[in-house]
Design an enzyme around this catalytic site. Structure first.
Site, PDB file in Angstrom:
ATOM      1  CD  GLU A  36      -2.657   1.069   2.060  1.00 39.81           C
ATOM      2  OE1 GLU A  36      -2.822   0.085   3.354  1.00 39.81           O
ATOM      3  OE2 GLU A  36      -3.454   1.959   2.395  1.00 39.81           O
ATOM      4  NE  ARG A 262       3.733  -8.313  11.191  1.00 37.88           N
ATOM      5  CZ  ARG A 262       3.464  -6.804  10.205  1.00 37.88           C
ATOM      6  NH1 ARG A 262       2.116  -8.231   9.643  1.00 37.88           N
ATOM      7  NH2 ARG A 262       3.488  -6.357  10.568  1.00 37.88           N
ATOM      8  CE  LYS A 272       2.745   0.015   5.012  1.00 37.44           C
ATOM      9  NZ  LYS A 272       2.440   0.110   3.691  1.00 37.44           N
TER      10      LYS A 272
END
Ligand code: ATP
Ligand code: MG
Length: 560
Positions: A36, A262, A272
């Site tokens: 994104e 992850r 983020k």
């Protein structure tokens, strides 16, 4: 098709791919990396990039770069460009396969209309808050919206008017009509579209209706004929919804979503949102601050991309949640730099040494190895003269036992220089040492042992004062002092390391370092690896410490 690379043990994702190829389910692999564009890429993304692009390379398949740009309020072109730069820097290439989810807005809209026609979606007038409150929880089923049974014609009309801009933000949403009592909350009539009167970085003001991530992702995969859609574990619960859309829409292919764990690292944060906060609140100088766990940050710090790829290979791909030690990443960085970084001498905190028996006007060019690990790297000439600098750390007026470096009366080797012995310590009025008077032994040229067989216990680095370049050196350390800054009470900001940056403005570099290009990483002998920073000028370079030669944190922990 090329053969998959032979590896001793394959991760579970590559095993699935092997089965799918063997059974004929697929004739090749198509993966994608779907960021994104709402921030810069971080080390966690590197794991996903190495996995997706790595599979494409190993299996002779392809990997798409797809920007998941469904949220116009947080996305910017700056991020799109930085993401492309970072992926290329890591060593991967999407070729012509660059896509944007926004390219599919029209198709996604048409499919939403078809869901409405089939009675599988409806326009809901409830507020976001009401929708959340009526969703129920794991123990309680949700309650149906009063608008759930709207007739198809009315839904079609309202949805068209939503697109036409007749309603304000949040006034209406489109929801899938699945099951308000489904044990998986994601299937309790999820929202497919929301109204957002916002300018989009690519579609401008063409739309005021934007699809949700869940409604976009799988269909984008299907449109691109992705075979294996690899994502992190938090999407495991979304997989039934991912599959529901694929089963209920006339999609051109059937991708399979597979989740893996992850990357988490000690001494850092990787979301983020938190990284953006560090930037916006100026705890760091920007996304590319060398302390940031972003790809642009570690690049500026001097990490070679090969080290990140090796690190990702080492940690592998599993379904287990874990946190990897930051030291493992640093070890991967050292491993590559030890092989590849040329050696130079640099004095970070200089004291002047005057060789009282060395001719005042003499300069000798001493030969020094560029990399003892790589004889092919050759050698260079380093000027030697009567006045030199050594590091303050390498001298002690009153040395403790076992201190073998320079002190009054002792002799040390100057690397690729000569043996020197200290005779006199010169101080200023405040008692600060300003100069050391030493003698050199002409019979020890290049640092060789003299004919009398005398030995020294230490070798130190130096630069010739008249030839040295003035520089700024930035000693970076970990941004957080706590192993798990995200855990426990309070904010992650409470754990910032107050000593994460120390600026040395009086460093003296070997003459040859003038030729180092910005972005290149070298070894300062005995000190560590350092990377030339864009803030430097030809007259006054700036170097960032990439990593020390040894793991200082392991030592510190061991002693406590
Ligand atoms: P964050 O949680 O840091 O905000 P994100 O998941 O929202 O990251 P995206 O831009 O959506 O960021 O991520 C793009 C791809 O990178 C996704 O497939 C995502 O699963 C993967 N990814 C993100 N963070 C990690 C991580 N820590 N480890 C491995 N893969 C990750
Ligand atoms: Mg995301």
């Amino acid at each position: 098709m090329t053969e998959p690379a032979t590896t001793t043990s394959k991760d579970f994702i590559r095993e699935i791919i092997d089965e799918d190829l063997a059974s004929g389910k697929h004739s090749g692999t198509v993966t994608r990396f779907p960021p994104e564009p709402n921030g810069y890429l971080h080390l966690g993304h590197a794991k996903s990039i190495c996995l997706n692009f790595g599979i494409a390379q190993e299996y002779g398949g392809r990997c798409h770069l797809r920007f998941d740009d469904t949220n116009p309020t947080k996305e910017e072109v700056e991020y799109v460009e930085s993401i492309k730069t970072d992926i290329r820097w890591l060593g991967f290439d999407w070729g012509e396969h660059l896509y944007f989810a926004s390219d599919y807005f029209e198709q996604l809209y048409d499919w939403a209309v078809s869901l409405i026609r089939e009675g599988k979606a409806y326009v809901d007038d409830q507020t976001a808050d009401e929708i959340r409150k009526t969703r129920g929880d794991l123990q309680t089923p949700g309650t149906a919206s009063p608008f759930r049974e709207r007739p198809v014609e009315e839904n079609l009309d309202l949805f068209a008017r939503m697109r036409a801009g007749e309603f304000g933000d949040g006034e209406k949403v489109l929801r899938a009509k699945i099951d308000m009592a489904h044990p998986n909350l994601n299937l309790r009539d999820p929202v497919l579209y929301r109204i957002l009167h916002a300018e989009h970085h690519r579609t401008g003001d063409a739309w005021c209706l934007y699809p949700m991530y869940d409604y976009t992702h799988g269909q984008s995969d299907a449109l691109e004929h992705i075979t294996h859609s690899l994502c992190t574990l938090e999407f495991e619960n979304h997989r039934p919804l991912y599959d529901w859309f694929l089963e209920n829409l006339p999609v051109p292919s059937r991708p399979r979503q597979i989740e893996f764990s992850r990357l988490n690292l000690t001494y850092t944060v990787m979301s983020k949102r938190k990284l953006l906060q560090l930037v916006n609140e100026k705890y760091v100088s920007g996304w590319d601050d060398p302390r940031m766990p972003t790809l642009s940050g570690v690049r500026r710090r001097g990490y070679p991309p090969e080290a990140l790829r090796n690190f990702c290979k080492t940690i592998g791909i599993t379904k287990f949640e874990s946190t990897n030690d930051f030291a493992l990443l640093e070890a991967a960085v050292r491993e590559v730099l030890n092989r590849t970084a040329p050696r130079y001498m640099a004095v970070l905190d200089p004291i002047k040494v005057v060789l009282t028996n060395y001719p005042a006007d003499q300069v000798e060019e001493m030969e020094a190895m560029n990399n003892p690990e790589d004889p092919a790297a050759g050698s260079r000439l380093v000027p030697f003269s009567r006045e030199l600098y050594i590091d303050r750390e390498d001298f002690m007026e009153v040395p403790p036992p076992k201190y073998f470096r320079l002190s009054p009366g002792t002799e040390v080797r100057l690397r690729s220089g000569y043996f020197i012995r200290c005779h006199e310590v010169v101080k200023d009025a405040a008692g600060e040492i300003i100069e050391l008077h030493c003698t050199y032994d002409p019979e020890t040229r290049s640092g060789s042992n003299p004919p009398d067989g005398r030995k020294v216990k230490a070798t130190i680095h130096w630069v010739s004062a008249a030839h040295a370049i003035d520089a700024e050196v930035r000693l970076y350390d970990r941004l957080f002092a706590a192993e798990f800054p995200d855990r426990g009470e309070g904010s992650f900001l409470d754990h910032l390391n107050p000593d994460s940056l120390k600026v040395l403005s009086n460093a003296k570099l070997e003459r040859n370092l003038a030729a180092i290009a910005v972005g290149e990483t070298v070894q300062f002998e005995r000190l560590g690896y350092f990377c030339a920073d864009p803030d430097g000028t030809p007259d006054r370079p700036v170097f960032n410490r990439t990593v020390g030669l040894k793991d200082a944190w392991a030592k510190a922990k061991g002693q406590s």
